[in-house]
Design a protein around this motif. Structure first.
Motif, PDB file in Angstrom:
ATOM      1  N   PHE A   1      59.149  28.425  44.499  1.00 29.57           N
ATOM      2  CA  PHE A   1      58.094  28.739  43.411  1.00 29.57           C
ATOM      3  C   PHE A   1      56.875  28.847  43.686  1.00 29.57           C
ATOM      4  O   PHE A   1      56.038  29.710  43.362  1.00 29.57           O
ATOM      5  CB  PHE A   1      58.439  27.242  42.462  1.00 29.57           C
ATOM      6  N   ARG A   2      56.176  27.943  44.914  1.00 30.33           N
ATOM      7  CA  ARG A   2      54.715  28.414  45.013  1.00 30.33           C
ATOM      8  C   ARG A   2      54.464  29.610  45.677  1.00 30.33           C
ATOM      9  O   ARG A   2      53.444  30.258  45.656  1.00 30.33           O
ATOM     10  CB  ARG A   2      54.263  27.002  45.726  1.00 30.33           C
ATOM     11  N   PHE A   3      55.685  30.064  46.764  1.00 30.80           N
ATOM     12  CA  PHE A   3      55.432  31.273  47.361  1.00 30.80           C
ATOM     13  C   PHE A   3      55.595  32.337  46.351  1.00 30.80           C
ATOM     14  O   PHE A   3      54.679  33.291  46.384  1.00 30.80           O
ATOM     15  CB  PHE A   3      56.781  31.227  48.072  1.00 30.80           C
ATOM     16  N   ILE A   4      56.363  32.346  45.185  1.00 30.22           N
ATOM     17  CA  ILE A   4      56.105  33.539  44.307  1.00 30.22           C
ATOM     18  C   ILE A   4      54.989  33.632  43.489  1.00 30.22           C
ATOM     19  O   ILE A   4      54.447  34.580  43.309  1.00 30.22           O
ATOM     20  CB  ILE A   4      57.553  33.355  43.483  1.00 30.22           C
ATOM     21  N   ALA A   5      54.607  32.399  43.213  1.00 30.12           N
ATOM     22  CA  ALA A   5      53.057  32.419  42.580  1.00 30.12           C
ATOM     23  C   ALA A   5      52.175  32.947  43.292  1.00 30.12           C
ATOM     24  O   ALA A   5      51.277  33.681  42.911  1.00 30.12           O
ATOM     25  CB  ALA A   5      52.842  30.977  42.224  1.00 30.12           C
ATOM     26  N   GLU A   6      51.839  32.643  44.580  1.00 35.72           N
ATOM     27  CA  GLU A   6      50.993  33.108  45.548  1.00 35.72           C
ATOM     28  C   GLU A   6      50.971  34.639  45.687  1.00 35.72           C
ATOM     29  O   GLU A   6      49.973  35.297  45.538  1.00 35.72           O
ATOM     30  CB  GLU A   6      50.928  32.454  46.707  1.00 35.72           C
ATOM     31  N   MET A   7      52.438  34.992  45.748  1.00 33.52           N
ATOM     32  CA  MET A   7      52.540  36.473  46.109  1.00 33.52           C
ATOM     33  C   MET A   7      52.257  37.293  44.720  1.00 33.52           C
ATOM     34  O   MET A   7      51.562  38.378  44.791  1.00 33.52           O
ATOM     35  CB  MET A   7      54.174  36.692  46.380  1.00 33.52           C
ATOM     36  N   VAL A   8      52.643  37.032  43.514  1.00 33.02           N
ATOM     37  CA  VAL A   8      52.520  37.591  42.461  1.00 33.02           C
ATOM     38  C   VAL A   8      51.081  37.710  42.122  1.00 33.02           C
ATOM     39  O   VAL A   8      50.242  38.579  41.626  1.00 33.02           O
ATOM     40  CB  VAL A   8      52.986  37.072  41.271  1.00 33.02           C
ATOM     41  N   HIS A   9      50.319  36.433  42.428  1.00 34.00           N
ATOM     42  CA  HIS A   9      48.923  36.484  42.081  1.00 34.00           C
ATOM     43  C   HIS A   9      48.165  37.129  43.057  1.00 34.00           C
ATOM     44  O   HIS A   9      47.120  38.045  42.510  1.00 34.00           O
ATOM     45  CB  HIS A   9      48.317  34.966  42.232  1.00 34.00           C
ATOM     46  N   SER A  10      48.604  37.430  44.235  1.00 34.46           N
ATOM     47  CA  SER A  10      47.963  38.189  45.436  1.00 34.46           C
ATOM     48  C   SER A  10      47.990  39.808  44.664  1.00 34.46           C
ATOM     49  O   SER A  10      47.056  40.669  44.827  1.00 34.46           O
ATOM     50  CB  SER A  10      48.209  38.002  46.731  1.00 34.46           C
ATOM     51  N   ILE A  11      49.247  40.313  44.300  1.00 34.70           N
ATOM     52  CA  ILE A  11      49.616  41.498  44.028  1.00 34.70           C
ATOM     53  C   ILE A  11      48.733  41.892  42.876  1.00 34.70           C
ATOM     54  O   ILE A  11      47.967  42.939  42.561  1.00 34.70           O
ATOM     55  CB  ILE A  11      50.872  41.791  43.932  1.00 34.70           C
ATOM     56  N   LEU A  12      48.975  41.049  41.840  1.00 35.99           N
ATOM     57  CA  LEU A  12      48.038  41.392  40.313  1.00 35.99           C
ATOM     58  C   LEU A  12      46.673  41.433  40.417  1.00 35.99           C
ATOM     59  O   LEU A  12      45.942  42.027  39.861  1.00 35.99           O
ATOM     60  CB  LEU A  12      48.577  40.560  39.285  1.00 35.99           C
ATOM     61  N   SER A  13      46.027  40.615  41.424  1.00 38.25           N
ATOM     62  CA  SER A  13      44.479  40.506  41.609  1.00 38.25           C
ATOM     63  C   SER A  13      43.949  41.928  42.165  1.00 38.25           C
ATOM     64  O   SER A  13      42.776  42.232  41.648  1.00 38.25           O
ATOM     65  CB  SER A  13      44.145  39.486  42.506  1.00 38.25           C
ATOM     66  N   TYR A  14      44.803  42.649  42.794  1.00 43.22           N
ATOM     67  CA  TYR A  14      44.504  43.905  43.301  1.00 43.22           C
ATOM     68  C   TYR A  14      44.420  45.099  41.917  1.00 43.22           C
ATOM     69  O   TYR A  14      43.563  45.887  41.937  1.00 43.22           O
ATOM     70  CB  TYR A  14      45.270  44.700  44.498  1.00 43.22           C
ATOM     71  N   LEU A  15      45.191  44.828  40.969  1.00 48.30           N
ATOM     72  CA  LEU A  15      45.120  45.457  39.794  1.00 48.30           C
ATOM     73  C   LEU A  15      44.098  44.988  38.724  1.00 48.30           C
ATOM     74  O   LEU A  15      44.066  45.979  37.798  1.00 48.30           O
ATOM     75  CB  LEU A  15      46.605  45.744  39.036  1.00 48.30           C
ATOM     76  N   ASP A  16      43.450  43.977  38.918  1.00 51.14           N
ATOM     77  CA  ASP A  16      42.371  43.939  37.860  1.00 51.14           C
ATOM     78  C   ASP A  16      41.341  44.488  37.698  1.00 51.14           C
ATOM     79  O   ASP A  16      41.048  44.804  36.640  1.00 51.14           O
ATOM     80  CB  ASP A  16      42.044  42.427  38.212  1.00 51.14           C
ATOM     81  N   PRO A  17      40.753  45.192  38.834  1.00 56.16           N
ATOM     82  CA  PRO A  17      39.421  46.085  38.769  1.00 56.16           C
ATOM     83  C   PRO A  17      39.991  47.433  37.939  1.00 56.16           C
ATOM     84  O   PRO A  17      39.388  47.860  37.036  1.00 56.16           O
ATOM     85  CB  PRO A  17      39.281  46.442  40.156  1.00 56.16           C
ATOM     86  N   PRO A  18      40.923  48.072  38.339  1.00 59.34           N
ATOM     87  CA  PRO A  18      41.483  49.225  37.606  1.00 59.34           C
ATOM     88  C   PRO A  18      41.859  48.940  36.172  1.00 59.34           C
ATOM     89  O   PRO A  18      41.450  49.844  35.157  1.00 59.34           O
ATOM     90  CB  PRO A  18      42.733  49.787  38.431  1.00 59.34           C
ATOM     91  N   ASN A  19      42.367  47.648  35.835  1.00 56.87           N
ATOM     92  CA  ASN A  19      42.707  47.314  34.198  1.00 56.87           C
ATOM     93  C   ASN A  19      41.224  46.968  33.362  1.00 56.87           C
ATOM     94  O   ASN A  19      41.256  47.587  32.518  1.00 56.87           O
ATOM     95  CB  ASN A  19      43.205  45.867  34.403  1.00 56.87           C
ATOM     96  N   THR A  20      40.342  46.466  34.291  1.00 55.53           N
ATOM     97  CA  THR A  20      39.008  46.509  33.490  1.00 55.53           C
ATOM     98  C   THR A  20      38.420  47.934  33.366  1.00 55.53           C
ATOM     99  O   THR A  20      37.932  48.097  32.446  1.00 55.53           O
ATOM    100  CB  THR A  20      38.143  45.718  34.501  1.00 55.53           C
ATOM    101  N   MET A  21      38.423  48.878  34.454  1.00 55.43           N
ATOM    102  CA  MET A  21      37.909  50.066  34.386  1.00 55.43           C
ATOM    103  C   MET A  21      38.570  50.800  33.086  1.00 55.43           C
ATOM    104  O   MET A  21      37.817  51.513  32.415  1.00 55.43           O
ATOM    105  CB  MET A  21      38.117  50.765  35.681  1.00 55.43           C
ATOM    106  N   LEU A  22      39.983  50.946  33.033  1.00 56.34           N
ATOM    107  CA  LEU A  22      40.724  51.651  32.014  1.00 56.34           C
ATOM    108  C   LEU A  22      40.376  50.943  30.648  1.00 56.34           C
ATOM    109  O   LEU A  22      40.551  51.623  29.765  1.00 56.34           O
ATOM    110  CB  LEU A  22      41.985  51.591  32.526  1.00 56.34           C
ATOM    111  N   GLN A  23      40.151  49.792  30.375  1.00 61.34           N
ATOM    112  CA  GLN A  23      39.570  49.052  29.275  1.00 61.34           C
ATOM    113  C   GLN A  23      38.520  49.986  28.404  1.00 61.34           C
ATOM    114  O   GLN A  23      38.212  49.977  27.374  1.00 61.34           O
ATOM    115  CB  GLN A  23      39.537  47.607  29.217  1.00 61.34           C
TER     116      GLN A  23
END
Length: 387
Positions: free
Chosen positions: A365-387
């Motif tokens: 559970f903790r491993f998946i949480a850390e992994m998903v958070h790490s992946i999605l954090s890379y996509l946060d800047p393009p998300n902000t830009m495209l908004q």
């Protein structure tokens, strides 16, 4: 020619009778004579400086404006902060009672903090308090109109793109948000929410008509639309019967349709996350946690950060959920242990935290949480830009 008829747009007595919708000659003449008298009276008041505004004592006029401006300030504050106005009671006499709502409560608080306003309020007639919900709605309409007029002035004669999205409310009506994107005077791309319209039906024809009507009503020419941006739903993007096609047919010209880039990004990420069953199970657990912590008996014990609601088509909801779970992991575990160990809670309540605690205690559970958070954090800047 009689001046009475001239003032009211009639050229002669016969025309007045014809436009009188059944009035006889005497009634028509009497009606226009009365209008002419009122018109002349108004002209005389203007010429002699005896208009209604000037007949009111200047000091009293200033007090009235100060009083009304205080009401406008309260309404503006509540509207800007998305707060409810009214409660169970809706009368000026209920300002000190429970359940009178935020508007009357804030206005009563303002009276206590502003002695000048409190003194003025004592001299305001009971039939002119301007605190009823009708006045609140009217002032909100005026504010909304002012904002819309400012947006239209910003757009000016520029060409613009429309971005439209819709959702149904609990009553089944379609709420349609219309955003305009244009280049401002500083040559910067600018977006403004023009309006949120409502429609009884959610078909493509109704949505198209609503978009055109709302643009025209606001003062923007639909002829200056250069592109249209929607999500990928066939209702909006359909090449044969969707809104994008119907809008082009209605305006009789080509208007390029663009599938919202940010929406495409959300769809790709959401589908990628759904491809792995372990990740799906993880977010199912997060969703159960969110609902469990919203229970009144549980929320009062929870000391951590408030969990985010998962949005099926918006991965930002997944990112927000994972972020809170990681930051408040210890608080969540403490909460679950406390409820699981207390016999004061019924078995039906203690069963759920026991299962959640067992799942969260697993290393995966903790491993998946850390992994998903790490992946999605890379996509946060393009998300902000495209908004």
């Amino acid at each position: 020619m009689d001046s009475a008829f001239t003032l009211n747009g009639f050229s002669d007595w016969k025309h007045a009778v014809e436009m009188g919708k059944g009035l006889n000659k005497h009634a028509a003449s009497k009606e226009h004579m009365l209008c002419a008298t009122m018109w002349k009276d108004k002209g005389m008041r203007i010429a002699t400086g005896r208009e209604v505004s000037t007949l009111v004592n200047a000091e009293q006029l200033q007090r009235n404006r100060y009083y009304l401006s205080s009401i406008v300030d309260v309404i503006e504050f509540l509207a800007v902060n998305h707060l409810p106005f009214r409660g169970d009671n809706d009368s000026y006499a209920s300002t000190s009672d429970d359940g009178c709502g935020l508007f009357l409560s804030m206005f009563e608080y303002t009276l206590r903090k502003d002695p000048v306003l409190a003194t003025i309020a004592q001299s305001i007639p009971h039939n002119a308090r301007y605190t009823s919900h009708e006045i609140q709605n009217e002032l909100l309409d005026i504010m909304s109109t002012m904002v819309t007029e400012h947006i239209v002035t910003e757009v000016g004669e520029s060409f613009y793109t429309i971005k439209v999205d819709g959702t149904r409310d609990p009553t089944g009506r379609e709420n349609i948000s219309i955003v305009v994107r244009f280049i401002n005077e500083s040559y910067e791309p600018t977006e403004r929410l023009l309006t949120i319209a409502t429609a009884d039906q959610g078909d493509a024809a109704t949505l198209t008509d609503t978009i055109v009507e709302e643009l025209s009503k606001a003062g923007l020419s639909p002829r200056r639309i250069i592109s249209q941006v929607y999500d990928g739903a066939s209702l909006m993007s359909g090449k044969h019967g969707g809104v994008q096609k119907r809008l082009q047919e209605k305006l009789q010209r080509d208007i390029p349709y663009v599938h919202c880039f940010n929406h495409q990004l959300h769809l790709v990420v959401s589908h990628a996350l759904a491809a792995e069953q372990a990740v799906l199970d993880f977010f199912s657990t997060c969703n159960i946690l969110y609902k469990f912590c919203r229970r009144p008996t549980v929320a009062i014990l929870y000391k951590g950060e408030r969990l985010k609601r998962l949005l099926e088509q918006r991965w930002t909801g997944h990112f927000g959920t994972v972020s809170v779970v990681l930051r408040s992991f210890d608080d969540l575990v403490t909460l679950l242990k406390e409820i699981d160990s207390q016999r004061t809670y019924g078995a039906d309540v203690r069963v759920e935290p026991a299962g959640l605690l067992r799942t969260m205690s697993e290393p995966s559970f903790r491993f998946i949480a850390e992994m998903v958070h790490s992946i999605l954090s890379y996509l946060d800047p393009p998300n902000t830009m495209l908004q």
